[in-house]
Design a protein around this motif. Structure first.
Motif: not given
Length: 229
Positions: A145-156, A169-175, A183-192
């Motif tokens: 799964l990937g999650c993205e959220s745009k338009g944040w301030y301050p950095e979330p 436990s997920a992949g690193p957050t990209e800011t 700010y735009t933040v995004s991350s991925r996670v693998t689930v069973e």
């Protein structure tokens, strides 16, 4: 008029200018009030009241006075500020700012010349948005799964949570910061997929006390998305 001035100055040595010690927090587009008042309550109707924001040119945000105006208001605040004129008689010299934006964040100063008092008020303006979850990969056993959220301030910060609210436990957050300071933040996670599960993507900013969540329900081969506020 002279009697009013005489009264004001005669008690000025006992007056205190009290403003908010806590930061004022607002979201972009909100109307906000920067609270300031005289203690004890004293008629400030005929007093000069000056609000400034150092670092701007000109620095004057709002000036209240009788007679010719000697100060130039910063154009970015034109038609966006006012005092509560009917409450000046009770010592309320709070400033209202309409439709705040990110650039309004900063320290403001309330200055009352008759008693030579100047007190700061901190304003923090934030921006938020709801995260979006997408299925990146779907196999018989796992989902990416990937999650993205745009338009944040301050950095979330971005967190993945399981059904019980435990952090996954997920992949690193990209800011990524944009030219608009948002700010735009995004991350991925693998689930069973062995068990039915609710996976939540949470984006939060503690300085402005704001959280936005989106939840996806995994049940075998089926996936359902739900927005949480």
């Amino acid at each position: 008029m002279l009697l009013i001035y005489f009264y004001f100055f005669s008690v000025s040595v006992k007056l205190k200018l009290i403003c908010s010690h806590q930061p004022i927090i607002a979201l972009a587009g909100d109307d906000v009030i920067l609270p300031c008042h005289l203690e004890p309550a004293t008629n400030a109707t005929f007093s000069k009241v000056v609000w400034t924001k150092p670092g701007l040119d000109p620095k004057y945000i709002h000036v209240h006075q009788h007679g010719p105006m000697l100060y130039s208001q910063n154009p970015s605040y034109s038609n966006r500020t006012r005092l509560f004129v009917n409450e000046l008689a009770h010592g309320n010299i709070s400033l209202k700012i309409f439709g705040v934006n990110i650039s309004d964040t900063g320290q403001y100063w309330c200055f009352l010349p008759p008693i030579q008092a100047e007190v700061p008020v901190q304003l923090i303006v934030g921006s938020v948005s709801t995260p979006v979850i997408k299925v990146i990969s779907n196999t018989s056993e796992t989902l990416v799964l990937g999650c993205e959220s745009k338009g944040w301030y301050p950095e979330p910060e971005l967190l993945w949570l399981d059904t019980e609210g435990k952090i996954l436990s997920a992949g690193p957050t990209e800011t990524v910061g944009g030219p608009d300071d948002l700010y735009t933040v995004s991350s991925r996670v693998t689930v069973e997929k062995r068990h039915s599960n609710n996976i939540t993507c949470r984006v939060q900013q503690r300085n402005i006390n704001q959280t936005r969540e989106t939840q996806i329900h995994v049940s075998g081969r089926k996936v359902y998305e739900k927005l949480l506020y």
